[in-house]
Motif scaffolding. Structure first.
Motif, mmCIF file in Angstrom:
data_model
loop_
_atom_site.group_PDB
_atom_site.id
_atom_site.type_symbol
_atom_site.label_atom_id
_atom_site.label_comp_id
_atom_site.label_asym_id
_atom_site.label_seq_id
_atom_site.Cartn_x
_atom_site.Cartn_y
_atom_site.Cartn_z
ATOM 1 N N MET A 1 0.842 -1.181 0.000
ATOM 2 C CA MET A 1 0.000 0.000 0.000
ATOM 3 C C MET A 1 0.886 1.243 0.000
ATOM 4 N N LEU A 2 0.513 2.202 -0.792
ATOM 5 C CA LEU A 2 1.268 3.448 -0.869
ATOM 6 C C LEU A 2 0.855 4.369 0.272
ATOM 7 N N THR A 3 1.833 4.824 1.024
ATOM 8 C CA THR A 3 1.530 5.683 2.165
ATOM 9 C C THR A 3 2.396 6.934 2.220
ATOM 10 N N THR A 4 3.324 7.096 1.284
ATOM 11 C CA THR A 4 4.271 8.200 1.328
ATOM 12 C C THR A 4 4.008 9.179 0.192
ATOM 13 N N HIS A 5 3.863 10.439 0.526
ATOM 14 C CA HIS A 5 3.712 11.471 -0.492
ATOM 15 C C HIS A 5 5.090 11.852 -1.029
ATOM 16 N N TYR A 6 5.100 12.416 -2.232
ATOM 17 C CA TYR A 6 6.359 12.798 -2.876
ATOM 18 C C TYR A 6 7.172 13.748 -1.999
ATOM 19 N N LYS A 7 6.514 14.736 -1.416
ATOM 20 C CA LYS A 7 7.237 15.747 -0.633
ATOM 21 C C LYS A 7 7.865 15.190 0.638
ATOM 22 N N SER A 8 7.393 14.038 1.108
ATOM 23 C CA SER A 8 7.965 13.472 2.331
ATOM 24 C C SER A 8 9.039 12.422 2.043
ATOM 25 N N ASN B 1 -1.298 8.429 -14.624
ATOM 26 C CA ASN B 1 -1.900 8.958 -15.848
ATOM 27 C C ASN B 1 -2.157 10.458 -15.740
ATOM 28 N N LYS B 2 -2.593 10.922 -14.573
ATOM 29 C CA LYS B 2 -2.790 12.359 -14.367
ATOM 30 C C LYS B 2 -1.461 13.103 -14.430
ATOM 31 N N LEU B 3 -0.415 12.504 -13.847
ATOM 32 C CA LEU B 3 0.920 13.102 -13.927
ATOM 33 C C LEU B 3 1.364 13.227 -15.382
ATOM 34 N N LEU B 4 1.158 12.180 -16.154
ATOM 35 C CA LEU B 4 1.558 12.214 -17.562
ATOM 36 C C LEU B 4 0.832 13.309 -18.324
ATOM 37 N N ILE C 1 10.851 19.602 -15.703
ATOM 38 C CA ILE C 1 9.393 19.595 -15.891
ATOM 39 C C ILE C 1 8.761 18.543 -14.994
ATOM 40 N N VAL C 2 9.368 17.364 -14.932
ATOM 41 C CA VAL C 2 8.847 16.290 -14.075
ATOM 42 C C VAL C 2 8.878 16.727 -12.621
ATOM 43 N N LYS C 3 9.958 17.371 -12.207
ATOM 44 C CA LYS C 3 10.086 17.845 -10.827
ATOM 45 C C LYS C 3 8.991 18.855 -10.500
ATOM 46 N N LYS C 4 8.745 19.788 -11.405
ATOM 47 C CA LYS C 4 7.732 20.820 -11.189
ATOM 48 C C LYS C 4 6.342 20.195 -11.010
ATOM 49 N N VAL C 5 6.001 19.242 -11.869
ATOM 50 C CA VAL C 5 4.684 18.604 -11.792
ATOM 51 C C VAL C 5 4.564 17.754 -10.536
ATOM 52 N N LEU C 6 5.615 17.032 -10.180
ATOM 53 C CA LEU C 6 5.572 16.212 -8.961
ATOM 54 C C LEU C 6 5.407 17.078 -7.718
ATOM 55 N N GLU C 7 6.066 18.220 -7.687
ATOM 56 C CA GLU C 7 5.939 19.111 -6.535
ATOM 57 C C GLU C 7 4.534 19.713 -6.454
ATOM 58 N N ASN C 8 3.934 19.992 -7.604
ATOM 59 C CA ASN C 8 2.579 20.552 -7.599
ATOM 60 C C ASN C 8 1.531 19.516 -7.227
ATOM 61 N N ARG C 9 1.629 18.299 -7.767
ATOM 62 C CA ARG C 9 0.619 17.266 -7.539
ATOM 63 C C ARG C 9 0.828 16.532 -6.214
ATOM 64 N N ASN C 10 2.078 16.299 -5.824
ATOM 65 C CA ASN C 10 2.432 15.598 -4.591
ATOM 66 C C ASN C 10 1.710 14.250 -4.475
ATOM 67 N N PRO C 11 1.923 13.335 -5.446
ATOM 68 C CA PRO C 11 1.205 12.054 -5.419
ATOM 69 C C PRO C 11 1.768 11.089 -4.382
ATOM 70 N N LEU C 12 0.973 10.097 -4.040
ATOM 71 C CA LEU C 12 1.463 9.010 -3.207
ATOM 72 C C LEU C 12 2.384 8.163 -4.070
ATOM 73 N N MET C 13 3.573 7.886 -3.577
ATOM 74 C CA MET C 13 4.521 7.063 -4.326
ATOM 75 C C MET C 13 5.478 6.393 -3.366
ATOM 76 N N ASP C 14 6.177 5.394 -3.877
ATOM 77 C CA ASP C 14 7.135 4.656 -3.073
ATOM 78 C C ASP C 14 8.241 4.161 -3.995
ATOM 79 N N ILE C 15 9.400 3.878 -3.423
ATOM 80 C CA ILE C 15 10.513 3.306 -4.164
ATOM 81 C C ILE C 15 10.678 1.873 -3.649
ATOM 82 N N ARG C 16 10.455 0.896 -4.541
ATOM 83 C CA ARG C 16 10.580 -0.519 -4.172
ATOM 84 C C ARG C 16 11.420 -1.231 -5.218
#
Length: 71
Positions: A1-8, A58-61, A31-46
């Motif tokens: 389960m994704l529990t971490t936002h991009y900004k954290s 899809n919304k990020l794209l 450009i990717v950095k700007k959009v990720l900072e604006n949207r702040n999606p839930l994501m994880d590195i696995r």
């Protein structure tokens, strides 16, 4: 389960996520950095992969494409 936002995420994880997404969709990293900072999606590195919900990705794209064509 994704529990971490991009900004954290840790700074090195943020750089990794930006680089992986930018390379995958062939878009400049700033450009990717700007959009990720604006949207702040839930994501994880696995296992050296960026994990994002399919709908969020899809919304990020869409936003990345909109930013890229606006330049």
């Amino acid at each position: 389960m994704l529990t971490t936002h991009y900004k954290s995420l840790k700074p090195e994880s943020k750089k990794f996520a930006i680089h992986r997404i930018a390379t995958r969709i062939d878009t400049p990293e700033h450009i990717v950095k700007k959009v990720l900072e604006n949207r702040n999606p839930l994501m994880d590195i696995r296992d050296n992969r960026v994990v994002v919900n399919r709908n969020s990705y899809n919304k990020l794209l869409k936003e990345i494409h909109k930013e890229f064509t606006a330049i």
